[in-house]
Design an enzyme around this catalytic site. Structure first.
Site, PDB file in Angstrom:
ATOM      1  N   GLY A   1      89.432 113.324 -22.680  1.00  0.00           N
ATOM      2  CA  GLY A   1      88.882 114.540 -22.085  1.00  0.00           C
ATOM      3  C   GLY A   1      89.614 115.767 -22.586  1.00  0.00           C
ATOM      4  O   GLY A   1      90.172 115.769 -23.683  1.00  0.00           O
ATOM      5  N   SER A   2      89.654 116.781 -21.740  1.00  0.00           N
ATOM      6  CA  SER A   2      90.224 118.064 -22.161  1.00  0.00           C
ATOM      7  C   SER A   2      91.752 118.029 -22.110  1.00  0.00           C
ATOM      8  O   SER A   2      92.361 117.189 -21.438  1.00  0.00           O
ATOM      9  CB  SER A   2      89.729 119.165 -21.233  1.00  0.00           C
TER      10      SER A   2
ATOM     11  N   GLY B   1      94.491 116.308 -19.490  1.00  0.00           N
ATOM     12  CA  GLY B   1      95.665 115.554 -19.951  1.00  0.00           C
ATOM     13  C   GLY B   1      96.964 116.102 -19.364  1.00  0.00           C
ATOM     14  O   GLY B   1      97.860 115.343 -18.997  1.00  0.00           O
TER      15      GLY B   1
ATOM     16  N   GLU C   1      93.597 110.894 -25.196  1.00  0.00           N
ATOM     17  CA  GLU C   1      92.756 111.307 -26.315  1.00  0.00           C
ATOM     18  C   GLU C   1      92.096 112.601 -25.863  1.00  0.00           C
ATOM     19  O   GLU C   1      91.093 112.586 -25.160  1.00  0.00           O
ATOM     20  CB  GLU C   1      91.746 110.191 -26.607  1.00  0.00           C
TER      21      GLU C   1
HETATM   22  C1  UN1 Z   1      84.876 111.508 -29.188  1.00  0.00           C
HETATM   23  O1  UN1 Z   1      84.274 112.528 -29.540  1.00  0.00           O
HETATM   24  O2  UN1 Z   1      85.470 111.468 -28.087  1.00  0.00           O
HETATM   25  O3  UN1 Z   1      84.715 109.728 -34.845  1.00  0.00           O
HETATM   26  C2  UN1 Z   1      84.872 110.246 -29.957  1.00  0.00           C
HETATM   27  C3  UN1 Z   1      83.743 110.037 -34.143  1.00  0.00           C
HETATM   28  C4  UN1 Z   1      83.230 108.987 -33.195  1.00  0.00           C
HETATM   29  C5  UN1 Z   1      84.008 108.993 -31.924  1.00  0.00           C
HETATM   30  C6  UN1 Z   1      84.207 110.348 -31.296  1.00  0.00           C
HETATM   31  N1  UN1 Z   1      83.320 107.702 -33.818  1.00  0.00           N
HETATM   32  O4  UN1 Z   1      83.192 111.114 -34.225  1.00  0.00           O
END
Ligand code: UN1
Length: 511
Positions: free
Chosen positions: A241-242, A246, A263
């Site tokens: 998320g944002s 996080g 992430e």
């Molecule tokens: C995301 O935007 O959280 O590499 C994941 C990519 C995708 C996954 C993105 N396979 O753009």
């Protein structure tokens, strides 16, 4: 003329897809409004889980972990994920329907997202026989030194609206073969896709004899997420998320010495060098910047182009955006390339960012307008925008989750790399060049500072086989392929003495 589907048609289509996946199309008016960005209308109310319910879900997942799943041989755990992969293949079209209805993705990207789930299931099944530990030479005679990887516990998975199913699958397929159980809090914006995934996994568990509580779903908002994050029985919180989210999650998990896999935001750039194949670079940049209506964490938000090719390259990009502008609308229509933004907030953020960029001296080269407002006053379709900037100002350094591509120019390659790295985020970066030295310099330690670094392809659309994630404010986590599985297990270092003597390490003498 563009004809958008109606909310009623979408409700029916979503209900049918949910039913085929084995999920009851619930309707609880007091629950989370399952909205479609295609029209802005509400389809179903999905019951939210309160903090007490989260505690019960974590308790059940923890009991399944402790009493059964952690002791199940990993290749048998792989059977569950193999079955899930089969069901995903069977219901690919249903899940893609739900992804389009709930997240607004065009058909081919929605199918691609489900394909990503299938791919990671295949990967995880293989992994279930490859959770390798190392054996190291012991310094002591008659001793063996080795490491063993054990299941970690309950994994709390928190996902975002923009990849409502793939990111869940990255985490869940890997966590399950690692012997963990999962409690999932999906985005408030996408509860229906979550119901479908949960139902398919429940079917896979029933078919393979795995405990039902290997997976629990806890739809809800902040309070629900907070209860999951704070529960000491959750060994790992994997949150997408944002950066703001996080910053809240990480200290709370750290305070109880839990593990975190983050992430977060990206502010990804592509450098286009004078030697670049400009046609190829145009396609890479346009997909990276305007694909998924700019709502991937890997979306290209900055273009750093060499002065000598800037005019020629921007001409191509602006032309391509002109063609895109004719293909904005119903994401179910095969001709559409740009679907809607997720909602009013995203549109507001885009407007505000464009205003700030022009106040900073930027020039909008193309796009930025809202479209289809009359046909769908509660939906937010926009023309992807390209804005030429005089400098990398604060707004360029900020991730705005919308299709805005800021353009900067450079003179020498070192300057391009410095600009590339001079943002707080570090997810993904690309260089388009045919100069091998430049490509290697971009990939080297002094080059791009991201977790994903590409040559002659765009910033988005990573395959599942690699580890996915980034540095700096992106949070440092790695998910999906390569050895990302290690984050979902605990490592035990084992020393076994078969010598009949007791030599101490480091030559210490005692007794
Ligand atoms: C995301 O935007 O959280 O590499 C994941 C990519 C995708 C996954 C993105 N396979 O753009």
């Amino acid at each position: 003329m563009i004809i958008l589907p109606t909310t009623d048609q979408l409700r029916e289509r979503a209900g049918a897809a949910l039913a085929r996946c084995g999920a009851e199309p619930v309707d609880d008016a007091s629950g989370l409004p399952g909205r479609t960005p295609l029209t802005g209308g509400v389809l179903f109310g999905v019951p939210a889980t309160d903090p007490e319910g989260v505690g019960a879900a974590v308790g059940a997942a923890h009991a399944a972990f402790r009493d059964s799943w952690r002791g199940t041989p990993a290749p048998q755990r792989g059977e569950l994920v193999r079955r899930l992969g089969e069901l995903l293949r069977e219901h690919k079209s249903d899940l893609a329907d739900l992804v389009t209805i709930e997240a607004g993705k065009i058909r081919s990207e929605a199918l691609g997202e489900v394909q990503e789930m299938i791919d990671v299931c295949d990967f995880a099944v293989g992994l279930s026989r490859q959770l390798y530990g190392r054996t190291m030479p012991s310094e002591r005679p008659g001793h063996r030194l080795m490491e063993t990887w054990h299941p970690l516990g309950v994994v709390g998975v928190v996902t975002a609206f923009n990849f409502p199913v793939a990111v869940w699958a990255w985490n869940t397929a890997v966590a399950l073969v690692c012997g963990d159980t999962v409690v999932w809090k999906p985005s408030e914006a996408t509860p229906m896709t979550a119901l479908a995934c949960h139902a398919l996994l429940a079917r896979a568990a029933a078919d393979t004899g795995a405990p039902a509580d290997v997976h629990r779903l806890v739809p809800g908002g902040r309070e629900t997420g907070g209860a999951l994050v704070d529960d000491p029985r959750v060994a790992l919180v994997s949150a997408t998320g944002s950066v703001r989210m996080g910053r809240e999650v990480a200290p709370r998990v750290a305070a109880r010495f839990g593990k975190c896999l983050l992430e977060l935001g990206g502010n990804n750039a592509a450098v286009v060098a004078p030697s670049a194949d400009l046609d190829l670079a145009t396609r890479g940049v346009v997909f990276g910047a305007a694909g998924t209506a700019g709502q991937r964490c890997t979306t290209q938000r900055r273009l750093i182009v060499h002065e000598d090719v800037a005019e020629a390259f921007l001409g191509r990009v602006v032309d391509a955006y002109g063609r895109l502008a004719e293909r904005i609308g119903d994401p179910f229509d095969d001709a559409t390339l740009v679907g809607p933004l997720i909602g009013a907030g995203a549109h507001e953020a885009m407007r505000a960012a464009l205003d700030q960029a022009t106040a900073d001296g930027g020039t909008v080269l193309t796009g930025g307008a809202r479209c289809l407002e009359k046909d769908a006053p509660d939906a937010y379709y926009v023309e992807p925008a390209v804005v030429r900037m005089p400098a990398q100002t604060e707004i360029v350094r900020t991730e705005t989750f919308a299709p805005i591509l800021y353009v900067l120019t450079y003179r020498d390659f070192e300057e391009a790399v410095a600009l590339h790295n001079a943002v707080p985020q570090g997810l993904s970066g690309s260089v388009f060049t045919q100069d091998q030295r430049e490509a290697e310099r971009f990939l080297a330690a002094e080059g791009a500072d991201c977790g994903i670094v590409n040559v002659n392809i765009g910033t988005s659309g990573a395959e599942i086989g690699g580890a996915f994630g980034g540095e700096k404010e992106t949070g440092g986590g790695r998910e999906s392929g390569s050895d990302a599985w290690r984050a979902y297990m605990r490592r035990a270092t084992n020393t076994v003495n078969h010598s009949g003597e007791l030599p101490l390490a480091q030559g210490v003498n005692f007794l």
